[in-house]
Design an enzyme around this catalytic site. Structure first.
Site, PDB file in Angstrom:
ATOM      1  N   ALA A 174     103.016  42.755  30.843  1.00 10.12           N
ATOM      2  CA  ALA A 174     104.241  41.820  30.836  1.00 10.12           C
ATOM      3  C   ALA A 174     105.241  42.040  29.824  1.00 10.12           C
ATOM      4  O   ALA A 174     106.549  41.752  30.048  1.00 10.12           O
ATOM      5  CB  ALA A 174     103.702  40.285  31.027  1.00 10.12           C
ATOM      6  N   GLY A 197     109.715  39.153  39.101  1.00 10.61           N
ATOM      7  CA  GLY A 197     108.620  39.047  38.132  1.00 10.61           C
ATOM      8  C   GLY A 197     109.210  38.791  36.768  1.00 10.61           C
ATOM      9  O   GLY A 197     110.060  38.260  36.735  1.00 10.61           O
ATOM     10  N   PHE A 198     108.414  39.234  35.817  1.00  3.32           N
ATOM     11  CA  PHE A 198     108.743  39.226  34.413  1.00  3.32           C
ATOM     12  C   PHE A 198     109.894  39.649  34.248  1.00  3.32           C
ATOM     13  O   PHE A 198     111.036  39.266  33.320  1.00  3.32           O
ATOM     14  CB  PHE A 198     107.539  39.803  33.712  1.00  3.32           C
ATOM     15  N   GLU A 222      88.107  40.387  33.343  1.00  2.00           N
ATOM     16  CA  GLU A 222      88.303  39.178  33.161  1.00  2.00           C
ATOM     17  C   GLU A 222      87.996  38.530  34.616  1.00  2.00           C
ATOM     18  O   GLU A 222      87.176  37.345  34.366  1.00  2.00           O
ATOM     19  CB  GLU A 222      90.041  38.935  33.094  1.00  2.00           C
TER      20      GLU A 222
END
Lengths: 427, 427
Positions: B313, B12-13, B170
């Site tokens: 993130a 991941g990040f 979202e």
């Protein structure tokens, strides 16, 4: 005329061209039936299988297509059969009555009944096939990285394509490019000489529908790319970890793509002729049932030397359009017209900047043929967005030597010797 | 220093930023382990779920990332646990010995043990989740077209999102846009008033991490878009065809996306703290095992008011980089540094040209916030090609009001009342 109901089964090239023609007559109601909600651009499937394109880029939503065709509606479902006397098409248990039916269900992979092909081989006829092949190639490479046994590692890295027609050639070429430009950079730990792409063809040469000079050019190009050609070799069995050939050769491998032939996807209720295709009159309807037209890959209408029309997109488009026009002619009391195939030529891409094309007496090869191939495929791809996306992908791959869609959705497992493999396993 | 082996678990990040830092020290060997062969850009998952983006556009092949990092290799596999005393990470039955381990396995959907959520609800944490939601929305619409029973049809067209945080907002906004701009054109036969998007939040308002004025703006925008907000409502059960609320309300629906919370994906061998996250020192290592660092969503280090760092993130990137630097500092005999979180602000997109953003004391909304949102997401997306493809898609959607990836890979079936549904069925 008013409220005549035309059902079009199959949203391939033939079906869509039929709908397009029928929309000229607003008095006719059209129902388009398909088991998927998209039209698939089959000629580029091999690029999805080899990480060059993303699946949705060669699929176009049927409902987006139908927005322009106000007299047509869409029904998602698998057709189970037709009752020609009652004029009823059965779709998932529901009867759809029609005045005319246009059947364009196409063709599917033909395993010729050879043992193991259906179970362990991979066809390349739909999006699911293409994504499975991509997953399998990527899974096999990752498995190879952590396999210390050299024999097993070599088998994991041996990718076999059976069938030397355009699909097999294009797929083998794309695998060759993947090996040369991607595997070399992605897998610094792997010995590239263990990564083999093998193309097996039963006949004496590749691409029998092309001129011998074109085929020779293709063979030389593929060999330079590192693809191993086995000509005059017939597969007799596919096992979980090998392909057995008539010559006695046993080729250890875990990935076999079967592009050696297709057979018609017959609709129960219609009687198949050769190759499971349906014979029609020159006007494209079934002799016993003038309200049923059969178009595209499923149609069996003799063309030359007792052979039917080739199962290619231009023939499908032309047949779909003619069937629709003949229905409209009948409704207008006009005489129906026979099918006259306008050959558009044949082409096959081999790899970066290399293709072959034969248009009438003109034979092209290399970069000009490749340019023609790109232009033709972009032109026939439906939808501005898909054209834009595919062109962007091609430009990206051309300049970077990269095939970027190396995304494994479902990892495959590779069982030990003797165990069945071939089904994807979600980890 | 030479040949010290750092294992990074999770691409991941946090994991990628750790690898990036570690590549500055060529003497260190790095192994990056992930169960997928790609890095996933989670912030855009909701756009894959709502047909705005293609799955591979928010995924970047790990091996492509590692080409630039010569001291790192990749191992595909699921980690089963760690033996901190022996310094061994177990990956699919194979022991990987390490000198340092950086764990960034992230978080997964938390169903809080509520009945039916895991079985009938859809999480939105990985590509498979997103593609399943897309398939389900498209399948439900097609099923609705051929459902004569109005109650069942309304339930099929009711799309429920649970959780009013950024992900829920979202997703609900994107569903609202899909309803307004796509469903209206794709399904002329459907009554759009039957197509409902419902956002359920247990708290008194949406987006509790944002200022009340931003949240109010978001609520007004969503309501204007036609999204139904249910605030202060708690889900007590999800059934095959309904959501039951604490207020006694029973909301018939076949599609429930659960974005109400996450829980750490703990690695067996480590002891979880609150929220299944792993407590670390300010230097990000586990107190009992200084060779194990925990970074990103899994890390539990208190930040303010006794609450840990947010699972976003920027925190993951910063923690991944610091963990790597602290390992290198230790190898160089230098003192390790504590984590100092640099807040980058928060943003959420609501729909076409509308977003909210809070950066320090600056509050943005509407078009400027939307522009900032686009720029930030493009910037953090890895890979030139993905940026180009996502930007093309956004431009296309902006100018055409179209969300083009309406491709159903696997059709879902919708069982009758009382039967379990929720698994995709291949037809």
């Amino acid at each position: 005329m008013a409220n005549k109901h035309v059902v079009v089964l199959g949203a391939g090239f033939a079906g869509l061209h039929a709908v397009r023609e029928l929309s000229r007559e607003p008095g006719v109601r059209v129902t388009l039936v398909d088991r998927n909600n998209y039209h698939l651009f089959q000629p580029l499937l091999y690029q999805v299988a080899t990480a060059g394109l993303e699946a949705p880029q060669i699929a176009f939503p049927i409902r987006a297509f139908l927005r322009k065709h106000k007299n047509a509606r869409f029904l998602l479902g698998s057709a189970e059969g037709v009752d020609p006397r009652a004029r009823v098409l059965w779709v998932e248990g529901r009867p759809i009555t029609y005045d005319y039916l246009i059947v364009g269900t196409g063709a599917r992979t033909n395993d010729f009944g050879l043992p193991g092909v259906a179970r362990y081989g991979y066809g390349l006829k739909n999006l699911d096939d293409a994504m499975k092949i991509r997953d399998r190639i990527l899974s096999a490479c990752e498995e190879a990285v952590r396999t210390p046994d050299p024999a097993r590692r070599k088998a994991l890295l041996t990718f076999v394509v059976v069938g030397g027609g355009p699909t097999g050639v294009e797929l083998a070429g794309a695998l060759g490019e993947l090996r040369r430009h991607v595997a070399s950079r992605d897998y610094p730990d792997l010995d590239l000489s263990e990564f083999r792409v093998v193309l097996i063809e039963a006949g004496p040469r590749l691409l029998e529908a092309f001129a011998p000079s074109s085929a020779q050019y293709a063979q030389r190009f593929l060999e330079k790319l590192g693809v191993e050609l086995m000509l005059g070799e017939q597969v007799v069995e596919v096992t979980p970890n090998a392909v057995r050939l008539r010559s006695g050769l046993n080729l250890p491998c875990f990935t076999v793509v079967w592009s050696a032939g297709v057979t018609g996807q017959v609709l129960p209720g219609l009687t198949p002729a050769r190759g499971n295709r349906i014979a029609t009159t020159p006007e494209l309807y079934v002799p016993d049932y003038p309200s049923i037209y059969v178009v595209g890959d499923l149609n069996y209408l003799e063309y030359r030397d007792g052979r039917p029309h080739p199962q290619v997109a231009p023939a499908a488009m032309q047949q779909g359009a003619l069937a629709a026009r003949n229905i409209l002619r009948e409704l207008h009391g006009q005489e129906k017209r026979p099918f006259k195939y306008k050959e558009k030529g044949s082409m096959a891409t081999l790899g970066r900047s290399h293709a072959i094309a034969e248009i009438g007496n003109l034979k092209m090869r290399g970069f000009p043929a490749w340019g023609a191939w790109l232009a033709v495929h972009l032109y026939y791809l439906i939808g501005f967005r898909n054209r834009m996306m595919v062109l962007s992908n091609w430009a990206y791959s051309y300049f970077t030597y990269d095939y970027a869609v190396r995304i494994m959705h479902n990892r495959h497992s590779f069982a030990e010797q003797g165990e069945p493999v071939g089904d994807s396993v979600r980890l």
